[in-house]
Each structure stands twice: as C-alpha cells, then as structure tokens.
Write a protein that holds these residues in place. Structure first.
Motif, PDB file in Angstrom:
ATOM      1  N   LEU A  67       0.825  -1.209   0.000  1.00  0.00           N
ATOM      2  CA  LEU A  67       0.000   0.000   0.000  1.00  0.00           C
ATOM      3  C   LEU A  67       0.864   1.266   0.000  1.00  0.00           C
ATOM      4  O   LEU A  67       0.596   2.225  -0.714  1.00  0.00           O
ATOM      5  CB  LEU A  67      -0.920  -0.015   1.221  1.00  0.00           C
ATOM      6  CG  LEU A  67      -2.057   0.995   1.215  1.00  0.00           C
ATOM      7  CD1 LEU A  67      -3.064   0.668   0.146  1.00  0.00           C
ATOM      8  CD2 LEU A  67      -2.736   1.031   2.567  1.00  0.00           C
ATOM      9  N   CYS A  92      -3.121   0.687  -8.276  1.00  0.00           N
ATOM     10  CA  CYS A  92      -4.232  -0.234  -8.518  1.00  0.00           C
ATOM     11  C   CYS A  92      -5.317   0.429  -9.364  1.00  0.00           C
ATOM     12  O   CYS A  92      -5.837  -0.151 -10.307  1.00  0.00           O
ATOM     13  CB  CYS A  92      -4.799  -0.706  -7.184  1.00  0.00           C
ATOM     14  SG  CYS A  92      -5.903  -2.099  -7.362  1.00  0.00           S
ATOM     15  N   MET A 140      -3.696  -6.635  -2.200  1.00  0.00           N
ATOM     16  CA  MET A 140      -2.966  -5.571  -1.518  1.00  0.00           C
ATOM     17  C   MET A 140      -2.340  -6.112  -0.241  1.00  0.00           C
ATOM     18  O   MET A 140      -2.987  -6.846   0.510  1.00  0.00           O
ATOM     19  CB  MET A 140      -3.922  -4.441  -1.142  1.00  0.00           C
ATOM     20  CG  MET A 140      -4.413  -3.651  -2.318  1.00  0.00           C
ATOM     21  SD  MET A 140      -3.244  -2.357  -2.670  1.00  0.00           S
ATOM     22  CE  MET A 140      -4.319  -1.204  -3.474  1.00  0.00           C
ATOM     23  N   THR A 161      -0.763  -4.734   3.244  1.00  0.00           N
ATOM     24  CA  THR A 161      -0.738  -3.451   3.942  1.00  0.00           C
ATOM     25  C   THR A 161      -0.456  -3.609   5.430  1.00  0.00           C
ATOM     26  O   THR A 161      -0.793  -4.620   6.031  1.00  0.00           O
ATOM     27  CB  THR A 161      -2.066  -2.696   3.760  1.00  0.00           C
ATOM     28  OG1 THR A 161      -2.124  -1.609   4.672  1.00  0.00           O
ATOM     29  CG2 THR A 161      -3.250  -3.597   3.997  1.00  0.00           C
ATOM     30  N   ASP A 179      -4.910  -1.381   8.461  1.00  0.00           N
ATOM     31  CA  ASP A 179      -6.146  -2.044   8.064  1.00  0.00           C
ATOM     32  C   ASP A 179      -7.331  -1.108   8.200  1.00  0.00           C
ATOM     33  O   ASP A 179      -8.476  -1.517   8.190  1.00  0.00           O
ATOM     34  CB  ASP A 179      -6.366  -3.332   8.858  1.00  0.00           C
ATOM     35  CG  ASP A 179      -6.261  -3.089  10.346  1.00  0.00           C
ATOM     36  OD1 ASP A 179      -6.128  -1.919  10.746  1.00  0.00           O
ATOM     37  OD2 ASP A 179      -6.299  -4.063  11.111  1.00  0.00           O
ATOM     38  N   VAL A 212      -9.602  -0.485   4.641  1.00  0.00           N
ATOM     39  CA  VAL A 212     -10.175  -1.654   3.974  1.00  0.00           C
ATOM     40  C   VAL A 212     -11.305  -1.282   3.023  1.00  0.00           C
ATOM     41  O   VAL A 212     -11.350  -1.734   1.879  1.00  0.00           O
ATOM     42  CB  VAL A 212     -10.695  -2.655   5.020  1.00  0.00           C
ATOM     43  CG1 VAL A 212     -11.359  -3.825   4.323  1.00  0.00           C
ATOM     44  CG2 VAL A 212      -9.551  -3.145   5.877  1.00  0.00           C
ATOM     45  N   ILE A 243      -9.831   0.143  -0.113  1.00  0.00           N
ATOM     46  CA  ILE A 243      -9.078  -0.821  -0.924  1.00  0.00           C
ATOM     47  C   ILE A 243     -10.022  -1.725  -1.708  1.00  0.00           C
ATOM     48  O   ILE A 243      -9.841  -1.972  -2.894  1.00  0.00           O
ATOM     49  CB  ILE A 243      -8.173  -1.682  -0.018  1.00  0.00           C
ATOM     50  CG1 ILE A 243      -7.080  -0.816   0.606  1.00  0.00           C
ATOM     51  CG2 ILE A 243      -7.546  -2.812  -0.820  1.00  0.00           C
ATOM     52  CD1 ILE A 243      -6.330  -1.518   1.710  1.00  0.00           C
ATOM     53  N   ALA A 287      -9.136  -3.511  -5.937  1.00  0.00           N
ATOM     54  CA  ALA A 287      -8.281  -4.632  -5.551  1.00  0.00           C
ATOM     55  C   ALA A 287      -9.159  -5.854  -5.308  1.00  0.00           C
ATOM     56  O   ALA A 287     -10.330  -5.724  -4.943  1.00  0.00           O
ATOM     57  CB  ALA A 287      -7.493  -4.286  -4.298  1.00  0.00           C
ATOM     58  N   TYR A 304      -7.135  -8.198   0.190  1.00  0.00           N
ATOM     59  CA  TYR A 304      -6.057  -7.528   0.909  1.00  0.00           C
ATOM     60  C   TYR A 304      -5.604  -8.430   2.047  1.00  0.00           C
ATOM     61  O   TYR A 304      -6.346  -9.314   2.491  1.00  0.00           O
ATOM     62  CB  TYR A 304      -6.509  -6.177   1.453  1.00  0.00           C
ATOM     63  CG  TYR A 304      -7.415  -6.304   2.652  1.00  0.00           C
ATOM     64  CD1 TYR A 304      -8.760  -6.617   2.501  1.00  0.00           C
ATOM     65  CD2 TYR A 304      -6.905  -6.154   3.938  1.00  0.00           C
ATOM     66  CE1 TYR A 304      -9.582  -6.772   3.590  1.00  0.00           C
ATOM     67  CE2 TYR A 304      -7.735  -6.310   5.039  1.00  0.00           C
ATOM     68  CZ  TYR A 304      -9.060  -6.615   4.859  1.00  0.00           C
ATOM     69  OH  TYR A 304      -9.873  -6.775   5.932  1.00  0.00           O
ATOM     70  N   THR A 335      -3.258  -8.174   5.784  1.00  0.00           N
ATOM     71  CA  THR A 335      -2.553  -7.278   6.698  1.00  0.00           C
ATOM     72  C   THR A 335      -1.252  -7.921   7.168  1.00  0.00           C
ATOM     73  O   THR A 335      -1.233  -9.081   7.549  1.00  0.00           O
ATOM     74  CB  THR A 335      -3.444  -6.968   7.916  1.00  0.00           C
ATOM     75  OG1 THR A 335      -4.742  -6.654   7.445  1.00  0.00           O
ATOM     76  CG2 THR A 335      -2.899  -5.811   8.687  1.00  0.00           C
TER      77      THR A 335
END
Lengths: 233, 472
Positions: A53, A64, A77, A79, A82, A85, A88, A95, A98, A100
């Motif tokens: 990210l 993205c 993603m 990252t 969080d 979210v 994203i 995306a 994702y 974390t």
C-alpha cells in the motif's frame, strides 16, 4: 507456471517473500516503487500482482486504480494499515483482496487460490455471462433463476442482481457501501441498512439455517461474500 | 444532607426581607400611632380648656346652669365631662343619666386628677373593659387665679384604634406581599444561577466517566459563563491529549507491523528449508513464536485504540443489525481448530433469533476473545458452550466452560489492561491480558454490561448483556 509480480519497497520483506514463493516453485518478479510496478504490471504477462500500500513515487492505491483502467489482472494488496479496507476493496480502487502484515504464508496462499479461481471463472468464455455454478448454488442470468441443490428459488430482481454480483466474484468480500453503490446506485449512499435487510431476506430464501449460512457468508466487520464450495481451503 | 444553593438563597433573602420590612413597618406604625394620639391629646386639651373656662364662672354660683352647659358640650364633643371639686370628689357628671354608673358624690382617684389639682394639664390613654380604648384628659378649672376644681374628660378613641388596625393590616399585607415577591424572585435567581451549575456538574460527571466529547452550553456574561468556558477549554484539551495518545499508539502499532511482517516472512522462508540442525530449527521456531506474540499484541492494541476512538466519537454510523446466533456460530467455526487441538467439545446453543444493533467488528472480537479464552483455560476433553438468548429488551450471549476458573482475588481485575493472574498456568497460556479489556471496551461501547461467575477448577461463565434490537 504462474507468474507473480511483487511491488514492495521493503527489500527484506520482498526478499523473504520471493524466497518463500521460490520454495513453492513459483517465480516472483520484484520492483520497488509504484511507477515501475504499474509499468511492469501493464506490460502484462502476470497472473497475479501483490501490491504494497505504501510505496515511493506512486502509492499502491493509485497504482491499482490506474492498472484497473485497462487490466483485469488479480491484485492482492499487502498493507500494514487495516483502516483503509473499505477504500481498498471499494469499486474505485478495485483490488481483489487484501492482507494485513504480518501474515502467514499459508494465509496468503489461500487468498491467492481464491483470487485465481475467481479470475478463471470470470475468464471462462460464455459461462459468466449466462450461468454461474458455485457448488450447490446455480445462477442463470438469462432466466434470472436461482437453483439451490437443484430446487428453484423465487428471488426478486434486486435479490438476483445482488447474488449475481457476489457470484461473479466468489470469495471476494464486498463491503456494504460497495454493494449499495453497485446494486442500489449512488443516490442511496450511506444507507447500508438496506443491504442488511436484503441479505437477510435472501438468506431466508436460499439458506436452510440463517444462523449458519452455507452460501452467503458474513465477513465480520467488513461485509458479505459468496462462498465457492469448490474452492480448495 | 446538602442544601440546595437556590433554597439557601431564598431563605437568606426572606430573612433579610422580613427583618427590614418588619422593622420599618414597626417603626412607621409606632410613629404614626404616637402622632395620632398626640394630635388627639392636643385637640382634647384645647377643647377641655375652652370648656373649663366656660364653666369656671358658674361653679358655685349657678350649679344648674353649669351642669346644663357641661351636658350640652358633652353631647357636642361626644365625650364624658366630669367636674371635680378641689378635694377630688365628683361634683358634676355630664354623662349623668346615660352612663352606667353615676359618679356624682364619689371620689375619683386618678394620677391625672392629682396633677391637675397641682395646676398641670395632662392626657393618658387607657383600656377600659366593656368600653375600649379611651383617652382621659384633665385641666384645672381656675377662677380669679385660684384652682376651684378639675375638669375631667373621657373620650373613646375607637376611630384612632380603627385607623391603626387598618394600618397594621396594610403593613402586614405589604410584608407578606414583599415576602412572596422576594421568594419568587430569589427562586428565579436561584434557578438562573444554579441551573448552569447543575448542567456543569452533570457534564463534569460524564466527562469523568470517559465521555471526553462532553461540552456545556452556558451563555452568560458572568463568572458562571466564564466557568463554563473554562470547563469547555479543559474538556477540549483533555480530548486533544486523549486523541494524540490514541493516535500515537495507533501509529506506533502500525509502524511495528512492517518490520514484523518482514521478520515473519523471512523466518517462514528459513523454516521451510529442511537443511537446519535441530538446534537452529528450535531457535528459529522460538523467534517465530515471539514475532507472532508481538503481532498479536500490536493487533490487540490497534483494536483497543479503535474501540476507544469509536467510544470517544460516539458515532453509530457504521453500526449494523447483528444476528447474535450467526455471530456465535461464526466464532465457534473460527475457533473450531483451537478446540479440536485440545479435544474440547465446542457447542453453540442458540434457538431463537436475537438481534442487536452495533459495531460488527467490535462484537466479533469480543465474542471471539471470550471463546478463545475459554478454550485456552479449559483442560483437554472439557466443554465450551456458547449460548444466545433474550430476556425482554436485553440480549444475552453467554460463554460457559469447564475450565480452571478464576481465583476470587483476581476477579475484580480481569478486565483491566495488561492484568494477568500471577500463576504459572496463565503465564504458560500466553496472552498479554488485553483480551478481556477488549471485551469490556466493546461491551461498554454498546451500552451493555458483562457479568462473570467463576469457580476454581469447575469453570467460568461470562455473560455479555446488550440492548436488544427489534428487527422484523
């Protein structure tokens, strides 16, 4: 052979991840800033893009968004934060999932499998336009019909749209905001309770036990997704 | 018992009012009374002197004529006229025939008579039974420089008494009226003064209870207004400090995730190699456990910060209708692998639909922490049960285990941050003592409460109670 692009400026992390992938027999190309990442991803040939990210020159969100203008390549993603979210996963960024940091490699593998399968479903010619089968759940777009284990279920137009959207991206979590925007349109912005109500009604029709849904699952604190019973877990 | 400021104010002002108005009224009344009586005395003495000089030549010369004059004058002035000879005996009584008692021939012993015989002229007021307030006056009757008797006049002063009674009634009315006005005014002033103080007190209590967004709206151009402004400034400052504390913890935690992520993936790639000697492998595993623990700590801190932020902002914008049954099933599904490791029976007991309105993520974490805790502290082959129910407007979620239980001396502290019972078992079980702090914070966010009952070596029952939502 799967080709993965990793866009990550944290070289220690990138090196570790590349080595871990190599142990699974997967080659990973690495670039360390956003602009290069976008160029490489566009030049194509990748099956998956792993995107950090926070990147120099151009951040992951921007990359993205730009990439989505002309590419359907699955993006996950990575990252450390969080709290973005919603953004994203939102329509705007696009995306597919994702994760974390820090995470288990096994967890990443599971996400990759789901994302890849989804991409395959989407890219099978002719199929996604008319008919989607996710285990016991079959959606027929032409007749707007829903079958659960072979039994037809009556759904409203909106319920079908909701189900169809989720089915086009199995295992992908949709936030309530995104569902609201996509199914109801932007004029309902913010009224996410309508999504709740719709999901509750839909579950009454397609689930045998609403407390333990088989298809339409809740991702607690994020949103809803449709499970793909054939996806390896 | 504390007295209300407004009430104290009213009492003091009433007292002052009664003292001032009462004293003034009394002084005025007395002055007025004296003035009336003095005027009447002067008038009576003047009249008596005129009558005395009128009858003086007739005394001893023409008694019949003298009596006739006295009678006539008596009728004219509405008073009783009595003439006494120098020895103080009544010689003529002008009310003879109409008075109850005829006084002629009797001695009249009265200080006024003595004084008149000595040449004085005086009046006095007395109360007579059956007659009322009466004014007496005496003047000597003088002929050719010699006192030949005394003229004694007795006159009713009912008109003066009536005027005074009337005055005192009016004074009493004014006293009462001003008392009522002062009372109403001070009650009003009291309200005006104390209402913002009450608001301030309640605001300070809520602020103290943790609601740092609390402000008061006191628009006064006085000390109370300044106090309100000072309170608001203080609250804003507190909020600012709290916000930067939260932001610091949040930023620091997020920053830690990047190096943790690197450490984790490098360790995983190292551990995936099969070439290590056992000692190196064990060391790597130990480091990985440490990284996982740190990652867990960072996550817990972030969750706590987020919950604190949600509570401070008081925003329910992201709240959803949540089916507690689904939540219980989801958590138990997510915790199933943990339970299976220890061969625990993990059951969900949720027959009826129970819904609450709340923060999905917060409630998920709360319930998950409870179930994970239960699993962690329950020995092999035990049982963990999650039950969901509703009583009236309250929704319940109960996690019951057949675990080690909590020592009574630890019970009051288990929801405090970083509190861990000081025994080998809990240290071995890991954790930072943030799990239950998260639970309690999440429950508080929803205006709920949490109840614990535990018996060492028998088990623990944790019950979350939340306001139920009426959906469908």
């Amino acid at each position: 052979m799967m080709r993965v692009l990793l866009v990550e400026d944290e070289t220690g992390f990138a090196g570790g991840l590349k080595r871990r992938f190599a142990q699974e027999g997967i080659e990973v190309d690495m670039v360390s800033d956003g602009r290069q990442g976008l160029d490489r991803a566009r030049s194509g040939g990748y099956d998956l893009v792993l995107l950090d990210l926070m990147l120099p020159k151009m951040d992951g969100i921007e990359v993205c968004r730009e990439l989505r203008r002309n590419s359907e390549v699955p993006v996950i993603m990575l990252t450390a934060r969080d709290d973005d979210v919603d953004k994203i996963l939102g329509l705007e960024i696009g995306a597919d999932d994702y994760l974390t940091k820090p995470f288990n490699f096994r967890e990443l593998q599971a996400r990759i499998r789901a994302v890849m399968r989804r991409a395959r479903v989407r890219n099978t010619p002719g199929v996604n336009e008319e008919r989607i089968q996710l285990g016991g759940l079959i959606l027929d777009a032409r007749r707007r019909a829903v079958l659960v284990d072979g039994d037809p279920v009556d759904v409203t137009a909106r319920e079908f749209d909701l189900l169809w959207l989720l089915a086009c991206h199995p295992e992908r979590v949709f936030t309530r905001e995104e569902l609201l925007d996509r199914i109801w349109g932007f004029d309902h912005h913010g009224d996410t309770r309508m999504v709740n109500v719709q999901v509750r009604r839909l579950r009454q029709k397609i689930e045998s036990d609403r407390a333990e849904p088989r298809f339409l699952r809740t991702k607690w604190g994020v949103g809803y997704y449709l499970i793909d019973e054939e996806c390896p877990r | 018992m504390r007295f209300k400021l407004g009430l104290q104010l009213t009492a003091v002002f009433l007292l002052i009012t009664f003292l001032v108005v009462g004293t003034a009224g009394y002084l005025f009344f007395n002055t007025f009374r004296r003035r009336l009586i003095d005027e009447r005395s002067m008038a009576q003495l003047t009249q008596t002197n005129i009558i005395a000089s009128g009858v003086a030549p007739l005394i001893g010369e023409d008694q019949v004529e003298a009596r006739q004059i006295l009678r006539t004058r008596s009728r004219e002035v509405g008073a009783r006229l009595v003439f006494l000879d120098p020895r103080g005996r009544v010689a003529l009584d002008a009310s003879a025939g109409m008075a109850e008692r005829h006084l002629e021939g009797e001695r009249l012993d009265h200080p006024l008579v003595e004084s008149a015989l000595a040449g004085g002229q005086e009046t006095s007021v007395q109360f007579l039974d059956g007659v009322g307030w009466t004014m007496y006056s005496t003047v000597p009757v003088i002929r050719r420089g010699e006192i030949i008797g005394v003229l004694f006049v007795s006159e009713g002063i009912d008109d003066i008494v009536a005027a005074l009674v009337d005055l005192s009634r009016q004074l009493a009315f004014y006293l009462g009226a001003s008392g009522i006005i002062v009372m109403l005014a001070t009650i009003g002033i009291g309200q005006y003064l104390t209402a913002p103080l009450g608001r301030l007190t309640r605001a300070a209590e809520r602020l103290g209870a943790g609601n740092l967004a609390e402000r008061v709206d006191i628009r006064r151009r006085n000390e109370v207004g300044r106090l309100g402004e000072a309170f608001n400034r203080m609250a804003a400052q507190l909020e600012q400090v709290d916000r930067s504390r939260r932001r610091f913890i949040g930023d620091a935690s997020h920053e830690m995730r990047t190096p943790l992520g690197t450490a984790k993936i490098v360790l995983e790639s190292l551990l995936a190699q099969q070439t290590h000697d056992p000692e190196t492998r064990r060391a790597l595993q130990t480091i990985e456990e440490g990284v996982d623990r740190l990652a867990g700590l960072v996550n817990s801190l972030l969750v706590l910060t987020r919950l604190e932020h949600a509570k401070a902002s008081g925003s329910e914008e992201r709240w959803q209708d949540i089916d507690l049954r689904e939540l219980a099933h989801q958590v138990s599904a997510d915790c199933r692998p943990l339970a299976d490791e220890k061969a625990l029976r993990l059951e969900v007991n949720a027959a009826n639909l129970v819904e609450v309105h709340g923060d999905e993520d917060a409630l998920y974490r709360a319930v998950r922490n409870l179930v994970e805790n239960a699993i962690r502290y329950t020995p092999r082959d035990g049982r963990v049960e999650v039950a969901v129910g509703r009583v009236g407007a309250r929704a319940f979620l109960q996690v019951r285990d057949t675990g080690n239980g909590i020592a009574p001396e630890d019970l009051p502290y288990i929801f405090e941050r970083f509190y861990r019972p000081d025994d080998a078992r809990s240290r071995q079980a890991g954790g930072f003592g943030l799990g239950l702090a998260i639970v309690s914070e999440a429950v508080e966010l929803h205006g709920g409460r949490i109840d614990v009952s535990s018996k060492p070596d028998e088990g623990t029952v944790m019950t979350i109670e939340l306001p139920a939502a009426d959906v469908e």
